[in-house]
Design a protein around this motif. Sequence first.
Motif, short mmCIF file in Angstrom:
data_model
loop_
_atom_site.label_atom_id
_atom_site.label_comp_id
_atom_site.label_asym_id
_atom_site.label_seq_id
_atom_site.Cartn_x
_atom_site.Cartn_y
_atom_site.Cartn_z
N ARG A 170 0.82 -1.22 0.00
CA ARG A 170 0.00 0.00 0.00
C ARG A 170 0.85 1.26 0.00
O ARG A 170 0.71 2.14 0.85
N ASP A 171 1.83 1.33 -0.92
CA ASP A 171 2.73 2.49 -0.99
C ASP A 171 3.47 2.74 0.32
O ASP A 171 3.78 3.89 0.67
N GLY A 172 3.72 1.68 1.07
CA GLY A 172 4.44 1.79 2.33
C GLY A 172 3.56 2.05 3.54
O GLY A 172 4.03 2.00 4.68
N ARG A 173 2.28 2.28 3.29
CA ARG A 173 1.39 2.61 4.41
C ARG A 173 1.14 1.43 5.33
O ARG A 173 0.66 1.61 6.46
N SER A 187 -4.68 -5.16 5.19
CA SER A 187 -3.39 -5.72 4.79
C SER A 187 -2.55 -6.10 6.01
O SER A 187 -1.92 -7.15 6.05
N ARG A 188 -2.55 -5.23 7.03
CA ARG A 188 -1.82 -5.53 8.26
C ARG A 188 -2.39 -6.78 8.94
O ARG A 188 -1.64 -7.63 9.43
N ALA A 189 -3.70 -6.90 8.93
CA ALA A 189 -4.32 -8.06 9.56
C ALA A 189 -3.91 -9.35 8.86
O ALA A 189 -3.64 -10.38 9.51
N ALA A 190 -3.83 -9.31 7.53
CA ALA A 190 -3.42 -10.50 6.79
C ALA A 190 -1.97 -10.85 7.05
O ALA A 190 -1.63 -12.02 7.29
N TYR A 213 4.67 1.48 -6.21
CA TYR A 213 5.33 0.83 -5.07
C TYR A 213 4.31 -0.01 -4.32
O TYR A 213 3.33 0.52 -3.81
N ASP A 214 4.52 -1.32 -4.29
CA ASP A 214 3.59 -2.18 -3.57
C ASP A 214 4.30 -3.47 -3.20
O ASP A 214 5.49 -3.44 -2.87
#
Length: 223
Positions: A170-173, A187-190, A213-214
């Motif tokens: 996610r672009d570094g997020r 995404s963090r949960a996965a 960027y991903d």
Amino acid sequence: MSESQTWDSVDTYFNQHLSPDDEVTAAALRDAEAAGLPPIAVTASQGKLLRLLAEIQGARTVLEIGTLAGYSTIWLARALPADGRLISLEYSPVHAEVAVRNLARAGLDKVAEVRVGAALDSLAALADENPPPFDLVFIDADKGNNAAYLEWALRLTAPGSLIVVDNVVRDGRVADADSTAEDVVGSRAAVELIGSHPRLSGTAVQTVGSKGYDGFALARVVA
């Protein structure tokens, strides 16, 4: 040359020599654009990676969550034997219609099936069919539900199966623990589920290229 221009030129070079689009995949992209679908399909290099992973895996069955126009579906289905099976789940009837046409033109409509509806509902219905375990699962749908899709993938696979979760950087997020954005939280949960689940061994890879960027997470079912 800017950083993004460098990424584009490197992608172009790699695609020319390692993963050139052919008549079928190029037509799938053109049809997606003509139908007004968002330009968020995997790149040719990423499509070739998916195909190679399926081939290395010796996959006979593939589950894809998120079809769009069927570009990644074509790459994956081409790795399967003639009696293989790919099921792709797509929320949008419009997207699914484009994908079905693209798969038919690719001669893959006997191998690949597109099911329309909310993926969580489609996954529950699929589980009720008690299919043989899928050898590979590719998750590339709404990011907020990534962990839920991963849980379903675990139910529908067996030891040795491979799970790929796309677009996790996610672009570094993804590194922002304070973010409340649905795609970042999902995404963090996965990623954290992969890291903590006793049945999974995985990693994540950052990527740059024509789509920016991903990156993706890769997990193997180990128990």
